[in-house]
Design a protein around this motif. Sequence first.
Motif, PDB file in Angstrom:
ATOM      1  N   ARG A   1       2.500   1.687  -0.587  1.00 33.45           N
ATOM      2  CA  ARG A   1       3.778   1.021  -0.321  1.00 33.45           C
ATOM      3  C   ARG A   1       3.606  -0.338   0.351  1.00 33.45           C
ATOM      4  N   GLU A   2       2.461  -0.960   0.123  1.00 28.78           N
ATOM      5  CA  GLU A   2       2.212  -2.320   0.577  1.00 28.78           C
ATOM      6  C   GLU A   2       1.117  -2.932  -0.283  1.00 28.78           C
ATOM      7  N   VAL A   3       1.029  -4.260  -0.261  1.00 28.33           N
ATOM      8  CA  VAL A   3       0.044  -4.988  -1.049  1.00 28.33           C
ATOM      9  C   VAL A   3      -0.828  -5.794  -0.104  1.00 28.33           C
TER      10      VAL A   3
ATOM     11  N   ILE B   1       1.660  -8.976  -8.492  1.00 28.87           N
ATOM     12  CA  ILE B   1       1.191  -8.360  -7.250  1.00 28.87           C
ATOM     13  C   ILE B   1       1.301  -9.301  -6.054  1.00 28.87           C
ATOM     14  N   GLY B   2       1.335 -10.627  -6.306  1.00 26.36           N
ATOM     15  CA  GLY B   2       1.400 -11.589  -5.208  1.00 26.36           C
ATOM     16  C   GLY B   2       0.086 -12.310  -5.020  1.00 26.36           C
TER      17      GLY B   2
ATOM     18  N   GLN C   1      -2.279   0.549  -6.121  1.00 26.04           N
ATOM     19  CA  GLN C   1      -2.292   0.467  -4.648  1.00 26.04           C
ATOM     20  C   GLN C   1      -0.885   0.425  -4.049  1.00 26.04           C
ATOM     21  N   PRO C   2       0.024  -0.468  -4.532  1.00 25.49           N
ATOM     22  CA  PRO C   2       1.370  -0.454  -3.934  1.00 25.49           C
ATOM     23  C   PRO C   2       2.127   0.844  -4.178  1.00 25.49           C
ATOM     24  N   LEU C   3       1.891   1.495  -5.321  1.00 25.82           N
ATOM     25  CA  LEU C   3       2.563   2.767  -5.567  1.00 25.82           C
ATOM     26  C   LEU C   3       2.113   3.835  -4.576  1.00 25.82           C
ATOM     27  N   GLU C   4       0.861   3.770  -4.152  1.00 19.81           N
ATOM     28  CA  GLU C   4       0.316   4.769  -3.235  1.00 19.81           C
ATOM     29  C   GLU C   4       0.553   4.407  -1.772  1.00 19.81           C
TER      30      GLU C   4
END
Length: 516
Positions: free
Chosen positions: A330-332, A288-289, A325-328
């Motif tokens: 489009r950012e982390v 995820i970073g 969260q990123p799937l929904e």
Amino acid sequence: MLSQLSAAALTGIDALKVEVETNAASGIPSFTVVGLPDNAIRESRERIMTAIRNSGLELPPKKITVNLAPADVRKEGTAFDLPIAIGLLGALQQIDHQLDNTLILGELALDGSVRRINGALPSAIMASKEPIRRIILPSVNAEEAAVAIGASGSSIDVYGVETLNQTVNLIRSPSSFSPVTVNIDELFREPPEYPVDFRDIKGQQTAKKALEIAAAGGHNLIMIGPPGSGKTLLAKALPGIMPPLGFEEALETTKIYSVANLLQRDRPLMTERPFRSPHHTTSNVALIGGGTTAKPGEVSLAHNGVLFLDELPEFTRNALEVLRQPLEDREVTVSRITITTKYPASFMLVAAMNPSPAGALKDQDGNFTATPQQIRKYLSKISGPLLDRIDIHIDVPKVDNRELFSASGGEDSATIRKRVIQARALQHERFTKNKGVFTNAQMSPKLIRRFCQLDSECESKLMNAMDRLNLSARAHDRILKVSRTIADLEGTENIAMGHLIQAIQFRSLDREFWNF
């Protein structure tokens, strides 16, 4: 004497202008750096002083103070070595030229050579918006920065340097050096080479069609099949049928790889869609970073490309849940005590899994390889909310031996890509007035109601399917999005019954297809 020049600090995938103020005064010899520097910058004192001496430059004993402004923003990394060294030489009056409009970046080796840095592209983009007239940075980063300057249409000169001495000579006599330029059109002229072509994949026509639909609409996809059925090969072939990167997409993707120090030296701009395939032992932070020094994770490195998760149930439950969260969105968002950083993460998720913890669902004699309880426990590792965010579920059975020995594998990737590009063009026209929406997969509920209308017969069919399969409201929306994409591939304005039925069939994990 006081000298001033500019450097850059990275914040996420963007850069912030930093003023490097250097003062050399009489007094007890010392070297102090203030302005929230990290340990790498504090340690630069020894690198800088040794590099200056080994370059044959004078370094008289002085009380040296370096301020990195703004002082309330933390600065990290070794890219401040060269600007601090040049600022110091300016303060010592060994360089008489004004440096106010100069951005300098670079790490110094002890022999005075200049090493590669991270984030040259976002730093150059930042410089194009500031009153900067000249950028000096390592030669290996020069083309990367020149891409950003060329894209912005700015008149900033970009110079690449190999050593500290060369940097000093450039400042003293800039007319003796030629700025670096890059032909952006030339970078896109060479067609990308993909390792797998759809023509090389024997059989699996249904799976190939599902991948074409996924590429056309930007849909997430999961493949379920026994080992050796070709799931990994299909996933690797997917980038070859996706539309080519546009310049803005390429620039944003390159920024991420520049910050992560993963940009290839001979490629100042990424012109191919990324394909990332992390191992199932990958940690949450790597996926995820974040980390002590925040860096983009795999989901951001797959931005504008494909994130392939093989053996999906083998990933830890926490690692899979952080994907939601990123799937929904489009950012982390990575939050730390001192800073909150956002990384873009607009990717296509392609996952693969076996139907049973033992691999194949049944053995050669037709017996189940695991008990129903073991299989259900294996499948339960993937949560319902995560599955709801995957638009297409597709079975990938073992390939028939006769197909393996057939002469043709079907259409090649180039032919399929043409249909995908045409479908994307329809979506681009459809969503022109909707900011941030480019594909059917990104449609909001409001847009779904507008562009995915069904006639009464189709509505009845979908209602029956939802009751029979016990589908969630999110799965309902996914079916409509996929139906819209199938219609776009066929060039039809309205969603027909055939499109809807095909989309419903692509929800295999919602069906009881294991007949225990």
